[in-house]
Design an enzyme around this catalytic site. Structure first.
Site, mmCIF file in Angstrom:
data_model
loop_
_atom_site.group_PDB
_atom_site.id
_atom_site.type_symbol
_atom_site.label_atom_id
_atom_site.label_comp_id
_atom_site.label_asym_id
_atom_site.label_seq_id
_atom_site.Cartn_x
_atom_site.Cartn_y
_atom_site.Cartn_z
ATOM 1 N N GLU A 83 -66.553 -42.157 57.149
ATOM 2 C CA GLU A 83 -66.424 -42.361 55.737
ATOM 3 C C GLU A 83 -65.017 -41.542 55.197
ATOM 4 O O GLU A 83 -64.703 -40.420 55.661
ATOM 5 C CB GLU A 83 -67.236 -41.437 54.879
ATOM 6 N N LYS A 263 -76.808 -35.481 49.738
ATOM 7 C CA LYS A 263 -75.940 -36.491 50.747
ATOM 8 C C LYS A 263 -74.663 -35.889 51.102
ATOM 9 O O LYS A 263 -74.030 -36.250 51.821
ATOM 10 C CB LYS A 263 -76.050 -37.884 50.213
ATOM 11 N N ASP A 279 -77.967 -33.564 67.481
ATOM 12 C CA ASP A 279 -78.722 -34.925 66.940
ATOM 13 C C ASP A 279 -78.526 -34.866 65.207
ATOM 14 O O ASP A 279 -79.237 -34.080 64.708
ATOM 15 C CB ASP A 279 -80.077 -34.441 67.331
ATOM 16 N N HIS A 376 -60.844 -41.634 45.866
ATOM 17 C CA HIS A 376 -61.568 -42.981 46.759
ATOM 18 C C HIS A 376 -60.913 -43.942 46.736
ATOM 19 O O HIS A 376 -60.653 -44.686 47.771
ATOM 20 C CB HIS A 376 -62.987 -43.152 46.389
#
Ligand code: NAD
Length: 423
Positions: A83, A263, A279, A376
């Protein structure tokens, strides 16, 4: 022929990695240039050992968010992510928070496994509880290496599940610097026979719980409100601080918002987990379950204003290992742990909490002060420039031109690139 109609030949998984790669390329008519990126001479033996049917590796960018002050020491934090904004946002937050930095904490690394028994008699709970020492002793050979390091058995508990009537036996083990899944699963399976004898029931399954609610890490920062001035985009710093606190309260009330809020936190934590060979799914499962422990998904972080100081706070389950699994077997994990100064699991988890909070702070700050799209879109422009064929310095030049024109389509990138090359 559609991809669904194509088939890899029987015995595919038993071939060498090189042969599997050739068969995949031939069956699916892959573009050599795309598939070449999955080649890595240094990594292929490892990939072949780590998973079944390996055909190569999936390279993901590895970056470093620099200059994090955590508990008085300065860290550069390696992050692996696809990202675009993650490393930039973490570094930006670290710069605003500055030298006062993050205070962090972590609990003991106690993990939990569960043995589920069917048809356990009504005296099972009492008999298991009375036999706890005997059960602990039966695990000695499995847990001796951990006990030498200060970890080991931390207890048993029983719960009768009201719906199904199954008996749940929880086993607690301090796993020190490991994530603990194999250790816990082995120990839980080793107890099955004794638990069946004591309960009169039989085992449905034994497995670690990824909830990891006892193994938590947290971070906080305290930021004088005037330090928000550099990020305020013309809005008064006090007003930005008020909006950040409101956004934090919003993530407590609206679960839809909380999911995205969290998130954003995991953007940083999962990138650190991936960079260090941990993990990522286990870490995310634990974090999201913790965020919903009240019955509703809520923001994992909180902000408040104390006089002229903005306080940010985050705590969550965080089982980041520095040994075991892929950690330290993977050469990149060895390198990233080197960048972090060879932390133990508790330190790595505390660094994870700090980077999660930094990531969240950067995102909320951008959202309440004009939105995230401006930043962004600049990063998106670089991707379009690359897709249009720009390389090296051309990527930034094309992206800058697109940002100046405020137009972000592939055609704009191609036009900017041909203009640049014609100069
Ligand atoms: P592991 O099996 O590699 O065990 C860790 C080993 O490291 C042990 O043998 C231990 O004795 C040794 N060790 C050396 N120094 C240590 C120290 N300082 N502290 C603790 N142990 C030390 O790893 P694990 O952590 O038991 O299992 C992790 C792996 O299991 C991961 O690859 C994970 O993806 C996988 N897994 C996960 C799940 C799940 O999440 N539900 C289930 C099964 C397997």
């Amino acid at each position: 022929m559609t991809a669904a109609a194509m088939r890899l030949p029987p015995g595919f998984r038993k071939q060498s990695l090189e042969e599997r790669r050739r068969q995949v390329a031939e069956t699916y008519k892959l573009d050599d240039r795309d598939f070449a990126a999955s080649r890595s001479p240094e990594m292929e033996d490892l990939a072949d050992m780590m998973i079944e049917s390996a055909i190569g590796v999936m390279p993901i960018p590895l970056g470093v968010a620099t200059g994090f002050t955590i508990d008085g020491s300065v860290y550069d934090i390696p992050l692996a992510t696809e990202e675009p904004s993650v490393v930039a946002a973490a570094g930006y937050a670290a710069r605003i928070i500055g030298e006062s930095g993050f205070e962090t904490w972590s609990t003991e690394p106690v993990m939990q496994a569960q043995i589920f028994l069917e048809n356990a008699g009504s005296a099972a709970e009492k008999r298991i509880s009375a036999a706890e020492n005997e059960l602990k002793d039966s695990l000695d050979s499995h847990l001796a290496p951990l006990e030498r390091r200060g970890g080991g058995f931390r207890g048993l508990a029983t719960t009768r599940l009201p719906g199904l009537g199954l008996l749940q036996v929880d086993l607690y083990i301090d796993v020190r610097d490991a994530m603990g899944a194999n250790i816990l699963n082995t120990a839980a399976e080793a107890l099955q026979g004794d638990l069946e004898r004591l309960s009169g029931g039989h085992t449905l399954m034994s497995i670690l719980s990824n909830q990891a609610g006892l193994r938590r890490a947290g971070a906080l920062f305290r930021l004088p409100v005037e330090r928000l001035a550099r990020a305020a985009r013309g809005i008064a710093p006090e007003e930005i601080a008020r909006r950040i606190v409101l956004a934090s309260d919003l993530a407590q009330e609206s679960s839809e918002r909380a999911v995205t809020h969290n998130k954003g936190i995991m953007n940083g934590i999962s990138a650190l987990a991936l960079a260090t060979g941990n993990d990522t799914r286990a870490v995310e499962a634990g974090a999201h379950a913790w965020s919903a422990r009240s019955g509703q998904v809520r923001g994992l972080s909180r902000y408040r204003l104390q006089a002229q100081t903005l306080e940010g706070w985050l705590e969550l389950p965080l089982a980041l290992a520095t040994v075991g699994g892929a950690v330290k077997i993977h050469p990149v994990s060895r390198a990233t742990l080197g960048i972090l100064g060879q932390p133990d699991s508790g330190q790595l988890s505390r660094i994870g909490a700090a980077v999660g909070l930094a990531q969240n702070f950067a995102a909320v700050l951008a959202l309440v002060s004009g939105g995230i799209q401006k930043g962004h879109m600049k990063l998106h422009a670089a991707r379009l420039a690359f897709q249009a064929g720009a390389r090296g310095d051309e990527v930034r030049a094309v992206a800058d031109r697109m940002a100046a024109l405020k137009s972000y389509r592939l055609e704009d990138a191609a036009a900017a690139l041909s203009r640049l090359r014609s100069i």
